[in-house]
Motif scaffolding. Structure first.
Motif, short mmCIF file in Angstrom:
data_model
loop_
_atom_site.label_atom_id
_atom_site.label_comp_id
_atom_site.label_asym_id
_atom_site.label_seq_id
_atom_site.Cartn_x
_atom_site.Cartn_y
_atom_site.Cartn_z
N ASP A 33 0.83 -1.19 -0.14
CA ASP A 33 -0.03 -0.01 0.03
C ASP A 33 0.83 1.19 0.08
OD1 ASP A 33 -0.01 1.00 3.09
OD2 ASP A 33 0.27 -1.13 3.17
N PRO A 34 0.51 2.48 -0.41
CA PRO A 34 -1.16 2.47 -1.10
C PRO A 34 -1.09 1.89 -2.33
CG PRO A 34 0.13 4.76 -1.34
CD PRO A 34 1.21 3.77 -0.61
N PRO A 35 -2.50 1.52 -2.60
CA PRO A 35 -3.70 1.67 -1.65
C PRO A 35 -3.74 0.71 -0.87
CG PRO A 35 -4.19 0.91 -3.92
CD PRO A 35 -2.88 1.28 -3.81
N ASP A 36 -4.76 0.78 0.09
CA ASP A 36 -4.81 -0.33 1.25
C ASP A 36 -5.42 -1.59 0.47
OD1 ASP A 36 -3.56 1.02 3.26
OD2 ASP A 36 -5.37 2.22 3.44
N PHE A 37 -6.37 -1.35 -0.16
CA PHE A 37 -7.27 -2.49 -0.49
C PHE A 37 -7.76 -2.27 -2.16
CE2 PHE A 37 -8.09 -2.48 3.98
CZ PHE A 37 -8.22 -3.91 4.30
N PHE A 38 -8.19 -3.62 -2.69
CA PHE A 38 -8.71 -3.41 -4.04
C PHE A 38 -10.07 -4.13 -3.97
CE2 PHE A 38 -4.15 -3.63 -4.96
CZ PHE A 38 -3.91 -2.64 -5.99
N VAL A 39 -11.13 -3.57 -4.46
CA VAL A 39 -12.39 -4.37 -4.47
C VAL A 39 -13.05 -4.22 -5.82
CG1 VAL A 39 -13.09 -3.51 -2.04
CG2 VAL A 39 -13.81 -2.26 -4.07
N GLU B 116 -2.85 15.26 -1.97
CA GLU B 116 -1.26 15.76 -2.09
C GLU B 116 -0.43 14.72 -2.09
OE1 GLU B 116 -0.45 18.79 -3.60
OE2 GLU B 116 -2.66 18.68 -3.84
N LYS B 117 -0.69 13.82 -1.20
CA LYS B 117 0.33 12.47 -0.92
C LYS B 117 0.24 11.85 -2.26
CE LYS B 117 0.69 8.44 1.82
NZ LYS B 117 0.37 7.73 2.94
N TYR B 118 -1.02 11.52 -2.60
CA TYR B 118 -1.25 10.53 -3.89
C TYR B 118 -0.78 11.29 -5.32
CZ TYR B 118 -4.48 8.42 -0.55
OH TYR B 118 -4.98 8.16 0.42
N ARG B 119 -1.16 12.53 -5.30
CA ARG B 119 -0.45 13.50 -6.38
C ARG B 119 0.87 13.39 -6.41
NH1 ARG B 119 1.73 18.16 -7.48
NH2 ARG B 119 1.85 18.66 -5.26
N GLN B 120 1.61 13.44 -5.37
CA GLN B 120 3.37 13.51 -5.40
C GLN B 120 3.80 12.16 -6.00
OE1 GLN B 120 4.40 14.75 -1.78
NE2 GLN B 120 3.48 16.81 -1.74
N ARG B 121 2.72 11.06 -5.63
CA ARG B 121 3.36 9.80 -5.90
C ARG B 121 2.83 9.19 -7.56
NH1 ARG B 121 3.09 5.66 -0.78
NH2 ARG B 121 4.45 7.00 0.60
N GLU B 122 2.02 10.34 -7.98
CA GLU B 122 1.28 10.15 -9.26
C GLU B 122 0.47 8.92 -9.19
OE1 GLU B 122 4.43 9.86 -12.11
OE2 GLU B 122 4.87 11.78 -12.21
N LEU B 123 -0.18 9.08 -8.09
CA LEU B 123 -1.49 7.84 -7.81
C LEU B 123 -2.81 8.46 -8.05
CD1 LEU B 123 0.19 6.01 -4.73
CD2 LEU B 123 -0.18 5.04 -6.86
N GLU B 124 -3.70 7.68 -8.55
CA GLU B 124 -5.14 8.17 -8.42
C GLU B 124 -5.85 7.16 -7.60
OE1 GLU B 124 -8.30 10.02 -11.51
OE2 GLU B 124 -7.92 7.81 -11.70
N ILE C 84 -8.42 12.16 -6.20
CA ILE C 84 -9.22 11.06 -5.25
C ILE C 84 -10.53 11.35 -5.87
CG2 ILE C 84 -10.23 10.55 -2.94
CD1 ILE C 84 -8.07 12.22 -1.69
N ARG C 85 -11.08 9.99 -6.50
CA ARG C 85 -12.35 10.08 -7.26
C ARG C 85 -13.60 10.10 -6.51
NH1 ARG C 85 -12.17 5.71 -11.86
NH2 ARG C 85 -13.64 7.10 -12.71
N SER C 86 -13.49 9.38 -5.47
CA SER C 86 -14.73 9.60 -4.35
C SER C 86 -14.41 9.29 -2.87
CB SER C 86 -15.65 8.44 -4.81
OG SER C 86 -15.02 7.16 -4.51
N VAL C 87 -15.03 10.03 -2.08
CA VAL C 87 -14.94 9.79 -0.68
C VAL C 87 -16.32 9.44 0.09
CG1 VAL C 87 -14.22 11.28 1.32
CG2 VAL C 87 -13.22 11.70 -0.84
#
Length: 206
Positions: free
Chosen positions: A67-73, A131-139, A172-175
């Motif tokens: 992770d990240p992310p923590d899980f996949f569904v 911002e943490k995800y953006r810096q890692r180029e994660l969505e 982050i696409r949804s919260v």
């Protein structure tokens, strides 16, 4: 597991959950193994509530060892990634571990929630994680914010969200906001409140 071992295991978890007068005790843990148990339990509660409240059926969450992310569904053939984060005031939690009580005195007063404080805290969490995800180029498809704040409930939160404005972060696409079990609701599942976005997600990025 022998009966004695079961009793010791139960006593250990009771001790962990009761730390700090039980402040957000359902999310307490002592080590990485405990943390994964808590995270698995939390995402399963979310999965149950999403099915019951929004008719969103998903497969068994799969932990991500890197992770990240923590899980996949999986939802309707889509594989989505899910990140978990607590909404728990750590300074208040520290004070509770030093024998202030969440039920009286100054800590009780400081723990009360308002619309302004709630929306500000949500925005802070979303921005920090985004911002943490953006810096890692994660969505991240789903940011699951889970809370067991003693004096915050799902009914108030939903009302404040309906009348407020929480900006979406491009990473982050949804919260979703997941609350610990609330006996007053009369159902045995945990309340879940959408913050923004809707599942299943638009595969084209909407």
């Amino acid at each position: 597991m022998a009966e004695r071992d079961k009793n010791n295991h139960l006593k250990r978890w009771v001790r962990i959950m009761n730390k700090g007068h039980g402040y957000a005790g359902v999310f307490n843990y002592d080590n990485d193994v405990d943390k994964r148990i808590v995270e698995n339990s939390t995402i399963e509660e979310w999965r149950t509530s999403m099915k019951a409240e929004f008719d969103v059926q998903m497969g068994v969450p799969q932990p991500n060892p890197n992770d990240p992310p923590d899980f996949f569904v999986s939802i309707l053939g889509q594989t989505l990634n899910v990140e978990l984060v607590q909404l728990v005031e750590q300074e208040h939690k520290r004070r509770a571990t030093k024998d202030e009580t969440p039920f009286a005195g100054q800590l009780f007063l400081d723990m009360q929630w308002s619309r302004k404080r709630f929306l500000s805290k949500l925005a802070q969490i979303i921005t920090k994680k985004g911002e943490k995800y953006r810096q890692r180029e994660l969505e991240i498809d789903v940011l699951l914010i889970h809370t067991a704040e003693t004096w915050l409930n799902s009914t108030e939160a939903q009302t404040w969200l309906e009348g407020g404005n929480v900006d979406a972060h491009p990473s982050i696409r949804s919260v979703y906001l997941l609350f610990e079990y609330e006996p007053s609701r009369g159902v045995d599942r945990w309340p879940v409140v959408p913050v923004y976005g809707e599942l299943p997600l638009d595969p084209n990025g909407g």
